[in-house]
Design an enzyme around this catalytic site. Sequence first.
Site, mmCIF file in Angstrom:
data_model
loop_
_atom_site.group_PDB
_atom_site.id
_atom_site.type_symbol
_atom_site.label_atom_id
_atom_site.label_comp_id
_atom_site.label_asym_id
_atom_site.label_seq_id
_atom_site.Cartn_x
_atom_site.Cartn_y
_atom_site.Cartn_z
ATOM 1 N N HIS A 227 -16.226 2.839 -24.154
ATOM 2 C CA HIS A 227 -15.700 2.503 -22.814
ATOM 3 C C HIS A 227 -16.122 3.629 -21.867
ATOM 4 O O HIS A 227 -17.309 3.918 -21.728
ATOM 5 C CB HIS A 227 -14.182 2.318 -22.950
ATOM 6 N N HIS A 266 -23.041 -4.735 -22.526
ATOM 7 C CA HIS A 266 -21.720 -4.947 -21.924
ATOM 8 C C HIS A 266 -21.047 -6.133 -22.589
ATOM 9 O O HIS A 266 -21.713 -7.103 -22.939
ATOM 10 C CB HIS A 266 -21.855 -5.221 -20.412
ATOM 11 N N ASP A 322 -22.678 3.077 -16.506
ATOM 12 C CA ASP A 322 -22.698 4.459 -16.987
ATOM 13 C C ASP A 322 -24.112 5.035 -17.053
ATOM 14 O O ASP A 322 -24.280 6.254 -17.030
ATOM 15 C CB ASP A 322 -22.053 4.545 -18.378
#
Length: 379
Positions: A227, A266, A322
């Site tokens: 995460h 994802h 990210d």
Amino acid sequence: MSDQEIRKGLAGVVADYTAISKVNPETNSLLYQGYPVQELAENCTFEEVAYLLWHGELPDEAGREEFRNGCMTNRDIDEELIQVINFLPKDCHPMDVLRTAVSFLGTRDEYKFTPNSEHIRKIGTQLLAQLPTVVATDIRRRQGKDYIAPTKDKGFAENFLWMVFGDEEGSPATIKSDIEAFEKSLILYAEHSFNASTFTARTVTSTQADAWSAITAAIGALKGPLHGGANEFVMHNMVDVGSPENAEEWTLNKLKNKELVMGFGHRVYKKGDSRVPTMEAAFKKLAAEHPEKDAQKWVEIYDIMAKTMYENTSIKIRPNLDFPSGPAYYILGFDIEFFTPLFVMARITGWIAHIIEQYENNSLIRPLSAYNGPEERHL
Ligand code: COA
């Protein structure tokens, strides 16, 4: 119960309604209260987006001023909290400090927690204002530097960069485009429907526990590398790659060894993360503006890794948020272990919005399990 009925990781399970944000994997879009996140990142401040998530509408002039003032006047942390931070080991993960700080603040909720939306927003304002001060204090104590008190006049992003880097020559707090890049990342990180940490916050809230406990638990969930922790691993990996010449082989090796490449893939988006184009543009602009930091190297590594992942995976795995935010934070000058705390400073807005929503229409979250241990036996 047959295996087919078990949804590992709750993949594909719709657990409840939410009016806060809409993730549409088909169109690669993300809306906060109906507004595309790209438009918010281009046109709004982070504080305005926080207001939108908590009130359902963007603020008018008076609402904007009141909210901004509420955030600015709450920024100071008291001596006791500074002592708690200084008491914690300098080599523990900064997410542990943040989690402890929220838990500590929760012991002193002066209004005694009530599930009233107004009260939860008050807690949200306090955390939105004070978490950056906690993070900046932790960054500076680890570097052996003195505490810089928060300002009462700068916006959220600028104030934080100021508390971390001061106003020395080259400090991102003094460079408008650096502040803008950082602010965009905060807006993109603010909210993302029922992700793991938000769902954790909702689960804790569903037991009628207080918002402090929900946020403390959410910080724990966000720490994990699958995460929020991924943004740190992205940069550790890029540093490990070292130069653009190594990037393709490094990535292929990971795939060959069936290892995860952090910052890719994802659970919801399978054709690309809606937030990536905005953050990628901000990262590349930042890199172009900082030739003195050899920043272009990270752009080349970024492009080669993204191309290699896309071309060498059967499902054409693309970057998630990210992947560009990691090197952007590195160029700004943050230590890698602080990347996930930066994510917390943004996501506190989404968590608070979900805690309010969960309380407004609560049902205890308690799924079933299929037992696969030993048959009944007796002593
Ligand atoms: N690197 C290498 N392989 C990956 C991958 C990655 N980052 N992400 C997914 N895959 C692989 C999976 O291992 C799986 O392979 P398999 O079919 O051989 O088992 C396949 O692609 C399909 O995975 P998928 O079902 O799409 O992933 P998921 O929904 O279970 O997991 C994540 C989603 C985010 C947990 C996963 O992509 C991941 O671990 N990414 C890296 C961590 C990360 O960046 N997290 C931040 C998310 S915003």
